[in-house]
Design a protein around this motif. Sequence first.
Motif, PDB file in Angstrom:
ATOM      1  N   HIS A 199      23.962 -67.694  52.009  1.00  0.00           N
ATOM      2  CA  HIS A 199      23.202 -68.085  53.107  1.00  0.00           C
ATOM      3  C   HIS A 199      23.388 -68.617  54.211  1.00  0.00           C
ATOM      4  CE1 HIS A 199      19.210 -70.104  53.096  1.00  0.00           C
ATOM      5  NE2 HIS A 199      19.996 -71.467  53.362  1.00  0.00           N
ATOM      6  N   LEU A 200      24.730 -69.335  54.389  1.00  0.00           N
ATOM      7  CA  LEU A 200      25.431 -69.381  55.455  1.00  0.00           C
ATOM      8  C   LEU A 200      25.096 -69.194  56.800  1.00  0.00           C
ATOM      9  CD1 LEU A 200      26.048 -72.473  56.905  1.00  0.00           C
ATOM     10  CD2 LEU A 200      28.704 -71.620  56.597  1.00  0.00           C
ATOM     11  N   LEU A 201      25.938 -67.307  56.802  1.00  0.00           N
ATOM     12  CA  LEU A 201      25.648 -66.082  57.429  1.00  0.00           C
ATOM     13  C   LEU A 201      24.574 -65.380  58.139  1.00  0.00           C
ATOM     14  CD1 LEU A 201      28.207 -63.509  55.823  1.00  0.00           C
ATOM     15  CD2 LEU A 201      28.774 -64.758  58.200  1.00  0.00           C
ATOM     16  N   ALA A 202      23.242 -66.254  57.116  1.00  0.00           N
ATOM     17  CA  ALA A 202      22.058 -65.874  57.102  1.00  0.00           C
ATOM     18  C   ALA A 202      21.707 -66.544  57.928  1.00  0.00           C
ATOM     19  CB  ALA A 202      21.525 -65.494  56.034  1.00  0.00           C
ATOM     20  N   VAL A 203      22.207 -68.480  58.140  1.00  0.00           N
ATOM     21  CA  VAL A 203      21.231 -69.413  59.251  1.00  0.00           C
ATOM     22  C   VAL A 203      22.135 -69.386  59.917  1.00  0.00           C
ATOM     23  CG1 VAL A 203      21.214 -72.271  59.031  1.00  0.00           C
ATOM     24  CG2 VAL A 203      21.240 -70.825  56.638  1.00  0.00           C
ATOM     25  N   ALA A 204      23.222 -68.575  59.915  1.00  0.00           N
ATOM     26  CA  ALA A 204      23.381 -68.816  61.333  1.00  0.00           C
ATOM     27  C   ALA A 204      23.064 -68.342  62.219  1.00  0.00           C
ATOM     28  CB  ALA A 204      25.489 -68.414  60.482  1.00  0.00           C
ATOM     29  N   SER A 205      22.549 -66.777  62.131  1.00  0.00           N
ATOM     30  CA  SER A 205      21.924 -66.248  62.573  1.00  0.00           C
ATOM     31  C   SER A 205      20.586 -66.870  62.998  1.00  0.00           C
ATOM     32  CB  SER A 205      21.140 -64.730  62.233  1.00  0.00           C
ATOM     33  OG  SER A 205      19.962 -64.683  60.522  1.00  0.00           O
ATOM     34  N   ILE A 206      19.692 -68.085  62.700  1.00  0.00           N
ATOM     35  CA  ILE A 206      18.464 -68.584  63.019  1.00  0.00           C
ATOM     36  C   ILE A 206      18.819 -69.392  65.070  1.00  0.00           C
ATOM     37  CG2 ILE A 206      17.240 -70.918  63.133  1.00  0.00           C
ATOM     38  CD1 ILE A 206      17.287 -70.334  59.857  1.00  0.00           C
ATOM     39  N   THR A 208      17.382 -71.615  66.150  1.00  0.00           N
ATOM     40  CA  THR A 208      17.672 -72.942  66.608  1.00  0.00           C
ATOM     41  C   THR A 208      19.361 -74.042  66.039  1.00  0.00           C
ATOM     42  OG1 THR A 208      15.932 -73.079  65.043  1.00  0.00           O
ATOM     43  CG2 THR A 208      15.389 -72.634  67.513  1.00  0.00           C
ATOM     44  N   VAL A 209      20.092 -72.681  65.231  1.00  0.00           N
ATOM     45  CA  VAL A 209      21.114 -72.913  64.996  1.00  0.00           C
ATOM     46  C   VAL A 209      22.492 -72.828  65.555  1.00  0.00           C
ATOM     47  CG1 VAL A 209      22.033 -73.379  62.527  1.00  0.00           C
ATOM     48  CG2 VAL A 209      20.110 -73.617  62.315  1.00  0.00           C
ATOM     49  N   SER A 210      22.998 -73.943  65.809  1.00  0.00           N
ATOM     50  CA  SER A 210      24.211 -73.537  66.710  1.00  0.00           C
ATOM     51  C   SER A 210      25.563 -73.946  65.492  1.00  0.00           C
ATOM     52  CB  SER A 210      24.802 -73.985  67.606  1.00  0.00           C
ATOM     53  OG  SER A 210      26.173 -74.060  67.917  1.00  0.00           O
ATOM     54  N   LEU A 211      26.435 -72.703  64.987  1.00  0.00           N
ATOM     55  CA  LEU A 211      27.194 -72.856  64.201  1.00  0.00           C
ATOM     56  C   LEU A 211      27.971 -73.005  64.157  1.00  0.00           C
ATOM     57  CD1 LEU A 211      28.161 -73.933  61.299  1.00  0.00           C
ATOM     58  CD2 LEU A 211      27.919 -71.128  60.596  1.00  0.00           C
ATOM     59  N   GLY A 212      29.053 -73.804  64.622  1.00  0.00           N
ATOM     60  CA  GLY A 212      30.774 -73.358  65.006  1.00  0.00           C
ATOM     61  C   GLY A 212      31.392 -74.136  64.093  1.00  0.00           C
ATOM     62  N   ILE A 213      32.893 -72.936  63.871  1.00  0.00           N
ATOM     63  CA  ILE A 213      33.722 -73.700  62.100  1.00  0.00           C
ATOM     64  C   ILE A 213      35.472 -73.557  63.209  1.00  0.00           C
ATOM     65  CG2 ILE A 213      35.406 -72.200  60.662  1.00  0.00           C
ATOM     66  CD1 ILE A 213      32.016 -72.453  60.111  1.00  0.00           C
ATOM     67  N   ILE A 214      35.568 -75.059  62.763  1.00  0.00           N
ATOM     68  CA  ILE A 214      37.262 -74.822  62.949  1.00  0.00           C
ATOM     69  C   ILE A 214      38.049 -74.788  62.905  1.00  0.00           C
ATOM     70  CG2 ILE A 214      38.712 -77.564  63.920  1.00  0.00           C
ATOM     71  CD1 ILE A 214      36.249 -79.077  64.219  1.00  0.00           C
ATOM     72  N   PRO A 215      38.910 -73.775  63.256  1.00  0.00           N
ATOM     73  CA  PRO A 215      39.925 -73.095  62.507  1.00  0.00           C
ATOM     74  C   PRO A 215      41.362 -74.192  62.344  1.00  0.00           C
ATOM     75  CG  PRO A 215      40.059 -72.805  64.200  1.00  0.00           C
ATOM     76  CD  PRO A 215      39.123 -73.296  64.638  1.00  0.00           C
ATOM     77  N   LEU A 216      42.378 -73.503  60.940  1.00  0.00           N
ATOM     78  CA  LEU A 216      42.377 -74.186  60.531  1.00  0.00           C
ATOM     79  C   LEU A 216      43.872 -74.535  60.834  1.00  0.00           C
ATOM     80  CD1 LEU A 216      42.688 -73.080  56.288  1.00  0.00           C
ATOM     81  CD2 LEU A 216      42.141 -75.070  57.239  1.00  0.00           C
ATOM     82  N   GLU A 217      44.209 -73.772  62.054  1.00  0.00           N
ATOM     83  CA  GLU A 217      44.701 -73.277  62.958  1.00  0.00           C
ATOM     84  C   GLU A 217      44.787 -74.049  64.527  1.00  0.00           C
ATOM     85  OE1 GLU A 217      43.084 -69.585  63.455  1.00  0.00           O
ATOM     86  OE2 GLU A 217      43.250 -70.652  61.843  1.00  0.00           O
ATOM     87  N   VAL A 270      32.694 -70.108  67.506  1.00  0.00           N
ATOM     88  CA  VAL A 270      31.001 -69.400  67.054  1.00  0.00           C
ATOM     89  C   VAL A 270      30.135 -67.759  67.207  1.00  0.00           C
ATOM     90  CG1 VAL A 270      30.198 -71.795  68.459  1.00  0.00           C
ATOM     91  CG2 VAL A 270      30.990 -69.787  69.539  1.00  0.00           C
ATOM     92  N   GLY A 271      30.082 -67.500  66.492  1.00  0.00           N
ATOM     93  CA  GLY A 271      29.178 -65.922  66.811  1.00  0.00           C
ATOM     94  C   GLY A 271      30.357 -66.184  66.296  1.00  0.00           C
ATOM     95  N   VAL A 272      30.539 -64.461  66.492  1.00  0.00           N
ATOM     96  CA  VAL A 272      31.155 -63.050  65.555  1.00  0.00           C
ATOM     97  C   VAL A 272      32.543 -64.271  64.906  1.00  0.00           C
ATOM     98  CG1 VAL A 272      32.510 -61.693  65.288  1.00  0.00           C
ATOM     99  CG2 VAL A 272      30.612 -61.408  66.743  1.00  0.00           C
ATOM    100  N   ALA A 273      33.595 -64.675  66.002  1.00  0.00           N
ATOM    101  CA  ALA A 273      34.477 -65.663  65.575  1.00  0.00           C
ATOM    102  C   ALA A 273      33.956 -65.787  63.989  1.00  0.00           C
ATOM    103  CB  ALA A 273      34.895 -65.997  66.567  1.00  0.00           C
ATOM    104  N   ALA A 274      33.233 -67.500  64.201  1.00  0.00           N
ATOM    105  CA  ALA A 274      32.307 -67.882  62.808  1.00  0.00           C
ATOM    106  C   ALA A 274      32.091 -66.822  62.122  1.00  0.00           C
ATOM    107  CB  ALA A 274      31.382 -69.164  63.194  1.00  0.00           C
ATOM    108  N   ARG A 275      31.596 -65.577  61.751  1.00  0.00           N
ATOM    109  CA  ARG A 275      30.586 -65.240  60.923  1.00  0.00           C
ATOM    110  C   ARG A 275      32.361 -65.061  60.606  1.00  0.00           C
ATOM    111  NH1 ARG A 275      26.711 -64.455  64.666  1.00  0.00           N
ATOM    112  NH2 ARG A 275      28.059 -62.283  65.327  1.00  0.00           N
ATOM    113  N   GLY A 276      33.196 -63.836  61.152  1.00  0.00           N
ATOM    114  CA  GLY A 276      34.361 -63.253  60.356  1.00  0.00           C
ATOM    115  C   GLY A 276      35.472 -64.864  59.502  1.00  0.00           C
ATOM    116  N   ARG A 277      34.704 -65.861  60.057  1.00  0.00           N
ATOM    117  CA  ARG A 277      35.379 -66.980  58.977  1.00  0.00           C
ATOM    118  C   ARG A 277      35.002 -67.256  57.640  1.00  0.00           C
ATOM    119  NH1 ARG A 277      40.663 -69.209  61.236  1.00  0.00           N
ATOM    120  NH2 ARG A 277      40.910 -67.937  63.070  1.00  0.00           N
ATOM    121  N   ILE A 278      33.485 -67.169  58.302  1.00  0.00           N
ATOM    122  CA  ILE A 278      32.803 -67.345  56.999  1.00  0.00           C
ATOM    123  C   ILE A 278      33.062 -66.036  55.882  1.00  0.00           C
ATOM    124  CG2 ILE A 278      30.225 -66.948  55.724  1.00  0.00           C
ATOM    125  CD1 ILE A 278      29.796 -68.390  58.703  1.00  0.00           C
TER     126      ILE A 278
END
Length: 286
Positions: A199-206, A208-217, A270-278
Amino acid sequence: MSTSPHSSLQEAKHGLGQRLREIRKDSGLTARALAAFAGWHESKCSRIEHGRTPPSDEDIRAWTLHCGVPEQAPDLIAVARGIEGAYVEWRRLERSGLRSVQESVVPVWERTRRYRFYSPNLIPGPLQTHGYIAALLTAIRDRRGLADDLEAAVQTRLDKQRVLHDRAPGSRFFSIVLEESALRYRIGSADVMADQLHHLLAVASIPTVSLGIIPLEADRSQLWPTEGFFMFDDEQVNVELVSAHLTVTQPHEIGLYAKTFADLAALSLVGVAARGRITAALHALG
């Protein structure tokens, strides 16, 4: 970095106390004289002025009356009530059950146009699935011994998500920053968590939504993880503590949270890189 929630609350109490102290000094009264006029123990004025004892409505009315400025009482009472409402224990909020807590925040969600959420360990409410919400609220219900209105509470939280799908031009925008750990912490079963990540992957494509993932490293030497928080425009910040719900409304504090959010967003993928972490978190579920 943002200030600690407890220190922010104490700062607000101290500010009110200082304002009352200035009123007393302007009147020419000593603390002992004011206490005598009001029929208080002589130490009460000191405790109020130093933010150690919150003044009641009657305390403020007596204070302003004896200092010759009764017209200031309504404004000071409003300030004091605002401070009291800023820090509310969960047991007070949840005394009528979980549904009432979900309903209490609907007005701010509906009037907000710009949302900024930072979460170090959970997927935020607007992005949660039914199963994820149910797992979270079940744990809260059982841990705190609350009334069983679980399904109504879950549905109320799901209903709030309609703001996420308001596509009117310029209507609402969501900026969400998650620590990568939030993708890994197991809430519910593996199936529930997998559904949540899909669901998070789907929402990230909206749009009006900007989704960022801070990587563990990510290098956190300058900006280590802080408390999760929810920003509603530039008007209000909510922080969920272990024991209470904190509401921040002072502009300079909101500015600190805004700066912290921008710095955290700068660390995120963000973008492809964020979706990769998900996707990686999904694979880790097996």
